[in-house]
Design a protein around this motif. Sequence first.
Motif, mmCIF file in Angstrom:
data_model
loop_
_atom_site.group_PDB
_atom_site.id
_atom_site.type_symbol
_atom_site.label_atom_id
_atom_site.label_comp_id
_atom_site.label_asym_id
_atom_site.label_seq_id
_atom_site.Cartn_x
_atom_site.Cartn_y
_atom_site.Cartn_z
ATOM 1 N N VAL A 1 0.847 -1.206 0.000
ATOM 2 C CA VAL A 1 0.000 0.000 0.000
ATOM 3 C C VAL A 1 0.879 1.252 0.000
ATOM 4 O O VAL A 1 0.638 2.201 -0.756
ATOM 5 C CB VAL A 1 -0.975 -0.013 1.206
ATOM 6 C CG1 VAL A 1 -1.777 1.282 1.263
ATOM 7 C CG2 VAL A 1 -1.912 -1.200 1.121
ATOM 8 N N LYS B 1 0.799 3.856 -3.442
ATOM 9 C CA LYS B 1 0.261 5.211 -3.227
ATOM 10 C C LYS B 1 1.219 6.303 -3.694
ATOM 11 O O LYS B 1 0.787 7.405 -3.994
ATOM 12 C CB LYS B 1 -0.037 5.424 -1.737
ATOM 13 C CG LYS B 1 -1.239 4.663 -1.253
ATOM 14 C CD LYS B 1 -2.522 5.353 -1.669
ATOM 15 C CE LYS B 1 -3.726 4.578 -1.175
ATOM 16 N NZ LYS B 1 -4.969 5.147 -1.706
ATOM 17 N N ALA C 1 -2.282 -4.812 -6.190
ATOM 18 C CA ALA C 1 -1.571 -3.523 -6.148
ATOM 19 C C ALA C 1 -0.270 -3.565 -6.948
ATOM 20 O O ALA C 1 0.259 -2.521 -7.317
ATOM 21 C CB ALA C 1 -1.262 -3.161 -4.691
#
Length: 357
Positions: free
Chosen positions: A104, A108, A139
């Motif tokens: 994550v 980002k 992701a």
Amino acid sequence: MRVLSVVGARPQFVKLAPIHHALIAAGHEHIIVHTGQHYDRDMSDVFFEDLEIPHPDENLAVGSSSHGKQTGAMLEMLEVSFLRHKPDWVLVYGDTNSTLAAAVAAVKIHQPLAHLEAGLRSFNRQMPEEHNRVLTDHASDLLLAPTSVAFDHLQHEGLGHRTIVVGDVMTDVCLATRDKCKTQAPEMPHGWSTEDDYVIATIHRQENTDDPIRLRQIIDYLATSKSKVRLLAHPRLKSKAAEANINLLKGNIQIFEPLAYPQLVHAVCHSVGVVTDSGGLQKEAFLLDKPCITVRTETEWVETVNSGWNTLDPNCSQSIDEILGREYPAHSLQPYGDGHAADAAVRALSSWKSTHG
Ligand code: UD1
């Protein structure tokens, strides 16, 4: 190429070792960030020493807490670390909270992200590891899959175009350690004798340790074995058993601290077999030609079950002595690769970077 690996829990240190050696041999720069999810010496430092991995460049010392608190703390610190090092790749391993936090944090800030051991699925949404691996795969920019079954899962989820099958890096380190142990046996812990018939057991998954009724059922099951059961007690097992007032020393069970990696390989090689809920240990038993009973409803390493060497027994209903005492056919296939997966993973990182970077 500069690769930043994020690790935090015991199985990730094992996977890190062959990747580190392959990166350095190919002339790449490797930065190691340890989240500190595992912090006991025998859950962390001994792996770096035995597997000749250098000290981490950073240790975030996040420690234990609830899933949200632990993952959130890592996420915040990893973002700072990635911005400081600006690697060509953030490389994450397996399915722990450290894996998810790094994935994550990286995605980002548009930091290229690769997932090693991508595509494993238990299809059990109660497992924290299953959320971690699914979210991390989706992701990631590059998915390094260990097997063709993992590739099929990723393709089914629309991720096939980002996937390369490289083989299983735990196989690299397991086979190399087995060969090393043959010429130089590791010193085993006090009280360990090699002559006895013994079973190696480990239990640590949240779904098996955190419910006292379930935990008692598993300990009672281990206690039915006629052979000695050497239970290598993970800190979670010890603390949950103590909380629930469950005595682990039942029947033929003997308690040992978690073993260092060469000790574990040596112990499995000389055992009659394994009873576990660990993903890695199921596969290590298979690679070391030992039968395994897995106390879970499913496994991510389906090849071990399809070959007949791994028996799923979630209800703890089958005889340990009978299953581990059976004759098993020799393995004819190498579903986990030939022990050179780390080199393939490094080549994949490098070529993906030059064609997509
Ligand atoms: C984690 C991973 C799991 C992996 C396992 C290997 C997640 C969600 N789970 O589970 O996928 O198979 O590592 O071991 O990331 N503790 C110590 N000392 C340590 C580490 C932990 O005492 O060095 C204790 C803590 O008090 C904690 C408990 O063990 O409460 C569990 O640790 P945690 O990191 O939450 O997960 P694991 O059960 O180890």
